[in-house]
Design a protein around this motif. Structure first.
Motif, PDB file in Angstrom:
ATOM      1  N   VAL A 142      -1.652  32.457 114.131  1.00 50.84           N
ATOM      2  CA  VAL A 142      -2.664  33.475 114.363  1.00 50.84           C
ATOM      3  C   VAL A 142      -2.463  34.093 114.597  1.00 50.84           C
ATOM      4  O   VAL A 142      -2.699  35.227 113.677  1.00 50.84           O
ATOM      5  CB  VAL A 142      -3.497  32.772 114.936  1.00 50.84           C
ATOM      6  N   VAL A 143      -2.240  34.679 115.534  1.00 46.88           N
ATOM      7  CA  VAL A 143      -1.774  36.324 116.026  1.00 46.88           C
ATOM      8  C   VAL A 143      -1.068  36.882 114.475  1.00 46.88           C
ATOM      9  O   VAL A 143      -1.441  38.420 113.996  1.00 46.88           O
ATOM     10  CB  VAL A 143      -1.253  36.333 116.869  1.00 46.88           C
ATOM     11  N   LYS A 144       0.541  35.974 113.993  1.00 48.29           N
ATOM     12  CA  LYS A 144       0.754  37.005 113.131  1.00 48.29           C
ATOM     13  C   LYS A 144      -0.143  37.230 111.739  1.00 48.29           C
ATOM     14  O   LYS A 144       0.235  38.231 111.127  1.00 48.29           O
ATOM     15  CB  LYS A 144       1.730  35.905 112.473  1.00 48.29           C
ATOM     16  N   ARG A 145      -0.963  37.013 111.836  1.00 46.50           N
ATOM     17  CA  ARG A 145      -1.651  36.975 110.772  1.00 46.50           C
ATOM     18  C   ARG A 145      -2.935  37.971 110.445  1.00 46.50           C
ATOM     19  O   ARG A 145      -2.804  38.713 110.197  1.00 46.50           O
ATOM     20  CB  ARG A 145      -2.486  35.416 109.969  1.00 46.50           C
ATOM     21  N   TYR A 146      -2.977  38.114 112.211  1.00 41.68           N
ATOM     22  CA  TYR A 146      -4.855  38.776 111.804  1.00 41.68           C
ATOM     23  C   TYR A 146      -4.313  39.837 113.121  1.00 41.68           C
ATOM     24  O   TYR A 146      -4.875  40.499 113.142  1.00 41.68           O
ATOM     25  CB  TYR A 146      -5.728  38.058 111.932  1.00 41.68           C
ATOM     26  N   ASN A 147      -3.248  39.824 113.385  1.00 44.72           N
ATOM     27  CA  ASN A 147      -3.113  41.119 114.418  1.00 44.72           C
ATOM     28  C   ASN A 147      -3.224  42.531 113.684  1.00 44.72           C
ATOM     29  O   ASN A 147      -1.711  43.877 113.584  1.00 44.72           O
ATOM     30  CB  ASN A 147      -2.120  41.325 115.405  1.00 44.72           C
ATOM     31  N   ALA A 148      -3.821  43.147 112.938  1.00 42.90           N
ATOM     32  CA  ALA A 148      -4.197  44.196 112.485  1.00 42.90           C
ATOM     33  C   ALA A 148      -5.282  44.962 112.281  1.00 42.90           C
ATOM     34  O   ALA A 148      -6.394  44.089 112.917  1.00 42.90           O
ATOM     35  CB  ALA A 148      -3.366  43.817 111.120  1.00 42.90           C
ATOM     36  N   PRO A 149      -5.600  46.235 112.976  1.00 45.47           N
ATOM     37  CA  PRO A 149      -6.595  46.230 113.465  1.00 45.47           C
ATOM     38  C   PRO A 149      -8.126  46.400 111.945  1.00 45.47           C
ATOM     39  O   PRO A 149      -9.138  45.958 112.133  1.00 45.47           O
ATOM     40  CB  PRO A 149      -6.329  48.687 112.159  1.00 45.47           C
ATOM     41  N   GLU A 150      -8.140  45.999 110.838  1.00 44.55           N
ATOM     42  CA  GLU A 150      -8.164  45.406 109.498  1.00 44.55           C
ATOM     43  C   GLU A 150      -8.897  43.828 110.004  1.00 44.55           C
ATOM     44  O   GLU A 150      -9.716  43.152 109.542  1.00 44.55           O
ATOM     45  CB  GLU A 150      -7.987  45.338 108.126  1.00 44.55           C
ATOM     46  N   GLU A 180     -11.600  39.077 113.177  1.00 49.64           N
ATOM     47  CA  GLU A 180     -10.929  37.644 112.389  1.00 49.64           C
ATOM     48  C   GLU A 180     -10.528  37.134 113.928  1.00 49.64           C
ATOM     49  O   GLU A 180     -11.035  36.424 114.511  1.00 49.64           O
ATOM     50  CB  GLU A 180     -10.945  38.030 111.675  1.00 49.64           C
ATOM     51  N   LEU A 181      -9.566  38.002 114.104  1.00 53.43           N
ATOM     52  CA  LEU A 181      -8.401  38.005 115.257  1.00 53.43           C
ATOM     53  C   LEU A 181     -10.248  37.351 116.850  1.00 53.43           C
ATOM     54  O   LEU A 181      -9.902  36.540 117.794  1.00 53.43           O
ATOM     55  CB  LEU A 181      -7.720  38.725 115.759  1.00 53.43           C
ATOM     56  N   ARG A 182     -10.995  38.394 116.982  1.00 52.06           N
ATOM     57  CA  ARG A 182     -11.486  38.465 118.160  1.00 52.06           C
ATOM     58  C   ARG A 182     -12.475  36.801 118.025  1.00 52.06           C
ATOM     59  O   ARG A 182     -12.587  36.463 119.065  1.00 52.06           O
ATOM     60  CB  ARG A 182     -12.093  39.357 118.216  1.00 52.06           C
ATOM     61  N   GLN A 183     -12.915  36.456 117.016  1.00 51.93           N
ATOM     62  CA  GLN A 183     -13.950  35.084 116.941  1.00 51.93           C
ATOM     63  C   GLN A 183     -12.948  34.111 116.753  1.00 51.93           C
ATOM     64  O   GLN A 183     -13.460  33.329 118.017  1.00 51.93           O
ATOM     65  CB  GLN A 183     -14.562  35.470 115.122  1.00 51.93           C
ATOM     66  N   ILE A 184     -11.363  34.171 116.482  1.00 52.64           N
ATOM     67  CA  ILE A 184     -10.741  33.312 116.829  1.00 52.64           C
ATOM     68  C   ILE A 184     -10.532  33.025 118.641  1.00 52.64           C
ATOM     69  O   ILE A 184     -10.529  31.811 118.654  1.00 52.64           O
ATOM     70  CB  ILE A 184      -9.378  33.309 116.135  1.00 52.64           C
ATOM     71  N   LEU A 185      -9.956  34.173 118.759  1.00 49.23           N
ATOM     72  CA  LEU A 185      -9.454  33.840 120.333  1.00 49.23           C
ATOM     73  C   LEU A 185     -11.664  33.155 121.101  1.00 49.23           C
ATOM     74  O   LEU A 185     -10.888  32.631 122.107  1.00 49.23           O
ATOM     75  CB  LEU A 185      -9.159  35.318 120.764  1.00 49.23           C
ATOM     76  N   GLY A 186     -11.951  33.864 121.156  1.00 44.11           N
ATOM     77  CA  GLY A 186     -13.327  33.926 121.728  1.00 44.11           C
ATOM     78  C   GLY A 186     -13.907  32.323 121.052  1.00 44.11           C
ATOM     79  O   GLY A 186     -14.197  31.666 121.842  1.00 44.11           O
ATOM     80  N   ASP A 187     -13.585  31.425 120.549  1.00 45.04           N
ATOM     81  CA  ASP A 187     -14.632  30.200 119.599  1.00 45.04           C
ATOM     82  C   ASP A 187     -13.235  28.725 121.116  1.00 45.04           C
ATOM     83  O   ASP A 187     -13.620  28.587 121.635  1.00 45.04           O
ATOM     84  CB  ASP A 187     -14.161  29.480 118.344  1.00 45.04           C
ATOM     85  N   LEU A 188     -11.489  29.761 120.828  1.00 45.32           N
ATOM     86  CA  LEU A 188     -10.681  29.345 121.084  1.00 45.32           C
ATOM     87  C   LEU A 188     -11.222  29.254 122.881  1.00 45.32           C
ATOM     88  O   LEU A 188     -11.034  28.305 124.051  1.00 45.32           O
ATOM     89  CB  LEU A 188      -9.281  29.334 121.320  1.00 45.32           C
ATOM     90  N   GLU A 189     -11.744  30.227 123.677  1.00 51.53           N
ATOM     91  CA  GLU A 189     -11.722  30.467 125.049  1.00 51.53           C
ATOM     92  C   GLU A 189     -13.155  29.950 125.867  1.00 51.53           C
ATOM     93  O   GLU A 189     -13.103  28.754 126.146  1.00 51.53           O
ATOM     94  CB  GLU A 189     -11.521  32.038 125.369  1.00 51.53           C
ATOM     95  N   SER A 190     -13.915  30.362 124.519  1.00 50.49           N
ATOM     96  CA  SER A 190     -15.445  28.908 124.845  1.00 50.49           C
ATOM     97  C   SER A 190     -14.697  27.723 125.645  1.00 50.49           C
ATOM     98  O   SER A 190     -15.514  26.872 126.108  1.00 50.49           O
ATOM     99  CB  SER A 190     -16.017  29.592 123.902  1.00 50.49           C
ATOM    100  N   PHE A 191     -13.938  26.976 123.865  1.00 55.09           N
ATOM    101  CA  PHE A 191     -13.743  25.559 123.835  1.00 55.09           C
ATOM    102  C   PHE A 191     -12.941  25.338 125.859  1.00 55.09           C
ATOM    103  O   PHE A 191     -13.563  24.336 125.729  1.00 55.09           O
ATOM    104  CB  PHE A 191     -12.909  25.603 122.885  1.00 55.09           C
ATOM    105  N   VAL A 192     -11.602  25.939 125.852  1.00 55.95           N
ATOM    106  CA  VAL A 192     -10.868  25.409 126.872  1.00 55.95           C
ATOM    107  C   VAL A 192     -11.765  25.214 128.177  1.00 55.95           C
ATOM    108  O   VAL A 192     -11.454  25.036 129.072  1.00 55.95           O
ATOM    109  CB  VAL A 192      -9.505  26.611 127.138  1.00 55.95           C
ATOM    110  N   VAL A 193     -12.374  27.012 128.089  1.00 53.03           N
ATOM    111  CA  VAL A 193     -13.099  27.220 129.511  1.00 53.03           C
ATOM    112  C   VAL A 193     -14.427  25.906 129.857  1.00 53.03           C
ATOM    113  O   VAL A 193     -14.451  25.670 130.836  1.00 53.03           O
ATOM    114  CB  VAL A 193     -13.653  28.698 129.819  1.00 53.03           C
TER     115      VAL A 193
END
Length: 382
Positions: free
Chosen positions: A155-163, A167-180
């Motif tokens: 995920v970070v390899k593909r989406y760690n760019a300003p543009e 997208e990256l923040r939504q993925i991280l947000g969903d994964l964090e919500s799921f785990v927490v």
């Protein structure tokens, strides 16, 4: 492979051999057989692992055990590439088998791939601490959840760019919500390794690691070992859970997240010091310090005491204070304790403490904090 040759070529520095060292030896022997310039390949793709031995060979905790960081990366990398669980004691043989099975690519190609994902893995620790990405990886570490790291490598390899920031923040947000949410609801993490491998397979099959398929996968889970807790389930656990006793140090991460969420345009950001300690607003030993004198001997005394005991370790009765302030106010009367907190604490968590602190106040604060938690860890509509 010739074990003696491996020992002589890799153990010249006197360092213990790691599975990653055997991978190195294997790839460079293949490169030599392919008549490639091994010195150039080393400088391009492997020198950094030897130059930064303090980082890559440092033992870091994963669960109850400590392992060299390079071997942990190799484990996550192999899980991503093979899309199956890899037993850490069989890392080298698993890597060699994967190379043999994957006949497309030279030794140089595999070195390049390994090094590129190592850069991604190292970047997990380089995000600004107050960035969304930095907060995510900090909270993931505090929750001791590493089985999601193979997915995050891709995920970070593909989406760690300003543009691709949103997208990256939504993925991280969903994964964090799921785990927490699952952590607060005390749902098992025992099967996370298989769960995230299943997610990897599904995403790989469609070659899409974006936010939408990840969210769809999380939302359709229904079993107790994999479901994303709903708002109602999250609320019930939030109110009932004895955070301090059940989640221990993970509770600190929750309080820190709530504090950060309380920052507004009208309040300055406060750096949360690592040395802050958790404090019970109503003391755990309330019988000695905050006795129910007015009810002594009354029929309702036992019922009131039971209610108080059930609330002591809940989130509404917990906050963060400095080590110096904590003992000075810990067991004193509420008016003095509150004055001391308001005078010395800069945290938003402590700015709205009421003049009276009892069971009703604890429950009210628990509900108020839940409203914030819902914003920090939302559950999207299907």
């Amino acid at each position: 492979d010739d074990a003696q040759e491996i020992f002589e070529t890799l153990n010249s520095l006197g360092a213990p051999l790691l599975p990653a060292d055997l991978v190195k030896n294997y790839l460079f022997r293949r490169a030599a057989l392919e008549q490639q310039d091994t010195r150039q390949l080393y400088d391009l793709h492997w020198h950094k692992f030897d130059a930064a031995k303090g980082y890559w060979r440092k033992e870091v905790r994963q669960g109850r055990l400590k392992r060299p960081r390079l071997d942990l990366f190799l484990s996550h990398f192999l899980t991503l590439q093979r899309r199956e669980e890899v037993i850490i004691s069989q890392l080298f043989s698993a890597y060699r088998d994967w190379i043999v099975e994957d006949k497309s690519g030279s030794a140089a190609d595999h070195m390049r791939l390994f090094a590129s994902y190592a850069d991604v893995y190292e970047s997990f620790e380089k995000f600004a601490p107050d960035s969304r990405e930095g907060l995510f990886f900090y909270r993931l570490e505090e929750l001791d959840t590493t089985t999601v790291l193979p997915l995050l490598l891709e995920v970070v390899k593909r989406y760690n760019a300003p543009e691709h920031g949103e997208e990256l923040r939504q993925i991280l947000g969903d994964l964090e919500s799921f785990v927490v949410r699952r952590t607060v609801c005390e749902l098992t993490a025992k099967h996370y390794n298989r769960f995230f491998v299943d997610l990897l397979r599904e995403l790989h099959n469609v070659n899409d690691f974006s936010a939408s398929p990840i969210r769809r996968f999380l939302l359709r889970q229904e079993s107790v070992i994999s479901r994303w807790p709903t708002d109602d389930e999250f609320h019930k656990a939030w109110v009932d859970l004895r955070f301090y006793k059940r989640l221990k140090k993970k509770t600190r991460m929750v309080l820190e997240a709530l504090e950060i969420a309380l920052h507004t345009g009208k309040t300055e950001k406060v750096m949360i010091e690592a040395k802050l300690t958790m404090e019970h607003l109503m003391p755990r030993e309330w019988e000695r310090h905050w006795p129910l004198a007015a009810l002594d001997g009354a029929p309702e005394a036992a019922e009131r005491a039971e209610e108080r005991n059930s609330l002591i370790d809940t989130i509404g009765n917990l906050t963060l204070l400095t080590k110096a302030l904590n003992p000075s106010v810990s067991n004193g009367p509420w008016d003095r304790k509150r004055d001391g907190i308001l005078k010395h604490s800069a945290l938003n968590l402590n700015r709205t403490l009421p003049k009276r602190w009892d069971e009703a106040a604890i429950q009210a604060r628990t509900e108020a904090l839940f409203k914030i938690a819902m914003k920090v860890w939302p559950h999207p509509a299907a």
